[in-house]
Scaffold this motif. Structure first.
Motif, mmCIF file in Angstrom:
data_model
loop_
_atom_site.group_PDB
_atom_site.id
_atom_site.type_symbol
_atom_site.label_atom_id
_atom_site.label_comp_id
_atom_site.label_asym_id
_atom_site.label_seq_id
_atom_site.Cartn_x
_atom_site.Cartn_y
_atom_site.Cartn_z
ATOM 1 N N UNK A 109 -8.301 6.542 2.625
ATOM 2 C CA UNK A 109 -7.070 5.743 2.627
ATOM 3 C C UNK A 109 -5.910 6.540 2.029
ATOM 4 N N UNK A 110 -6.202 7.326 1.003
ATOM 5 C CA UNK A 110 -5.150 8.141 0.379
ATOM 6 C C UNK A 110 -4.576 9.127 1.378
ATOM 7 N N UNK A 111 -5.462 9.834 2.101
ATOM 8 C CA UNK A 111 -5.005 10.829 3.058
ATOM 9 C C UNK A 111 -4.241 10.196 4.223
ATOM 10 N N UNK A 112 -4.586 8.958 4.551
ATOM 11 C CA UNK A 112 -3.888 8.275 5.643
ATOM 12 C C UNK A 112 -2.662 7.516 5.136
ATOM 13 N N UNK A 113 -2.356 7.716 3.850
ATOM 14 C CA UNK A 113 -1.169 7.132 3.209
ATOM 15 C C UNK A 113 -1.221 5.597 3.133
ATOM 16 N N UNK A 114 -2.412 5.037 3.125
ATOM 17 C CA UNK A 114 -2.585 3.601 2.898
ATOM 18 C C UNK A 114 -2.878 3.413 1.406
ATOM 19 N N UNK A 115 -1.832 3.571 0.610
ATOM 20 C CA UNK A 115 -1.996 3.719 -0.825
ATOM 21 C C UNK A 115 -2.520 2.461 -1.509
ATOM 22 N N UNK A 116 -2.087 1.289 -1.078
ATOM 23 C CA UNK A 116 -2.570 0.059 -1.707
ATOM 24 C C UNK A 116 -4.073 -0.118 -1.509
ATOM 25 N N UNK A 139 -7.337 7.893 -8.821
ATOM 26 C CA UNK A 139 -6.462 6.722 -8.974
ATOM 27 C C UNK A 139 -5.095 7.150 -9.511
ATOM 28 N N UNK A 140 -5.106 8.140 -10.383
ATOM 29 C CA UNK A 140 -3.832 8.663 -10.884
ATOM 30 C C UNK A 140 -3.007 9.269 -9.751
ATOM 31 N N UNK A 141 -3.689 9.937 -8.827
ATOM 32 C CA UNK A 141 -2.995 10.560 -7.697
ATOM 33 C C UNK A 141 -2.326 9.512 -6.819
ATOM 34 N N UNK A 142 -3.040 8.424 -6.539
ATOM 35 C CA UNK A 142 -2.461 7.388 -5.687
ATOM 36 C C UNK A 142 -1.345 6.641 -6.428
ATOM 37 N N UNK A 143 -1.477 6.503 -7.727
ATOM 38 C CA UNK A 143 -0.404 5.866 -8.486
ATOM 39 C C UNK A 143 0.862 6.724 -8.506
#
Length: 356
Positions: A109-116, A139-143
């Motif tokens: 999800x992170x790589x596909x930019x679906x951050x939530x 989690x820090x990266x996505x935040x």
């Protein structure tokens, strides 16, 4: 295992499969080995084979879950995040208490930019296993992407409590501090990350800070070190080109941008950068050619039109220059290529000081 040991293990699995060709776990284990050897096609084939065997009888669900993990990882590495999420979700359905499975889907999800969605998966991974540092780092990266720097720093401090020699935690904390403009703290953490395990992204990130501070020689050195570890690092090539330009070394800057374009030809951002450097070097006809390519790739971006107009003016083509200026005025500001911009880990510096 190192590469040699992994290759030996693969050969052992080959021999075992000859003896027991219907034993699914052998394909799963060999698939994992193939993944570590970057043999994605072979890993995917083994995962598919394992799943076809497992579908015919009663077998431990763990084997199926791992097979789906292999598939998900292959798809993710290929950039097919939709298929990656589908496979990784099947793993979670089979083993919902496996924290690493939630983390891995969070990565997709992170790589596909679906951050939530990524954040929710990382939350679940930490709920299931609060002692694994990488979950906090992820989690820090996505935040950071969600602009919640405070939450990001809190997670990174927790990760470092669990393991104070984790280079990725220092690197990510450096990124967070840089976003806050705390360059000294960021540089200290980049230094620490590099001392623990030198990686190309670490050098590149530190080079960006040096560039921001006007320390162009240090920025060049950092990006050169990054390229020593990863010669195909487009981030480092682009960043080093910017530093060369700041020092008036446009020939070297042009060389770096051409190398970057050889790796990512359809980049409107880098195509514009090449046109800009050619213009600054007095090469107006080639600048027109490259600016035209940038416009073809990003027709709603004003800046390449402004650059091409200036190049036409230098060549005495007043009518063409006027037409491009008119188009630029109609487009207004912004519209820089999003894919190009997000391709880089930090804000991309785009010089626009064009002499008319």
């Amino acid at each position: 295992m190192n590469k040699g040991e992994t290759e030996q293990a693969t050969q052992k699995y080959n021999e075992a499969i000859i003896v027991a060709p219907s034993l699914a776990v052998l394909y799963v284990n060999r698939g994992v080995a193939y993944l570590s050897l970057s043999k994605s096609a072979e890993a995917l084939a083994d995962a598919e084979k394992a799943l076809s065997i497992l579908a015919t009888g009663t077998n431990p669900p763990a084997h199926s879950a791992l097979a789906y993990q292999i598939k998900g990882t292959v798809y993710q590495n290929r950039g097919d995040y939709k298929l990656a999420v589908e496979s990784l979700s099947k793993s979670i359905e089979l083993e919902p208490s496996n924290a690493k499975f939630w983390n891995n889907r969070g990565n997709a999800y992170l790589f596909s930019k679906e951050y939530d969605k990524a954040l929710k998966d990382y939350d679940k991974a930490i709920e299931l296993d609060a002692a694994f540092p990488m979950f906090y780092i992820n989690r820090a990266t996505v935040n950071l992407q969600l602009k919640d720097v405070t939450a990001s720093l809190r997670d990174l401090d927790e990760a470092l409590k669990l393991n104070d020699t984790n280079e990725n935690a220092y690197y990510t904390r450096a990124n967070a501090n840089v976003k806050l403009g705390k360059y000294d703290e960021g540089l200290r953490d980049y230094d620490r990350a590099i001392s623990l395990k030198p990686k190309a992204p670490f050098y590149h990130a530190r080079g960006i800070v040096h560039y921001s501070l006007g320390k162009y020689d240090l920025a060049i050195k950092d990006n050169t070190d990054a390229l020593g570890l990863d010669p195909a690092n487009i981030h480092a090539l682009y960043s080093r080109a910017l530093s060369y330009h700041k020092l008036g070394k446009n020939t070297l800057a042009i060389e770096d941008i051409r190398k970057a374009l050889a790796l990512k030809e359809r980049s409107g951002l880098m195509r514009y950068m090449l046109a800009y450097l050619l213009f600054k070097s007095g090469q107006f006809s080639p600048a027109v050619v490259e600016a035209t390519k940038a416009i073809d790739l990003a027709p709603q971006w004003r800046t390449p039109y402004t650059l091409r107009a200036a190049s036409y003016a230098k060549l005495g083509s007043a009518v063409k220059a006027k037409a491009d200026r008119a188009t630029a005025l109609q487009l207004g500001s912004g519209n820089r290529p999003v894919d190009d911009a997000t391709f880089f880990e930090f804000n991309v510096f785009v010089p626009e000081d064009i002499d008319q």
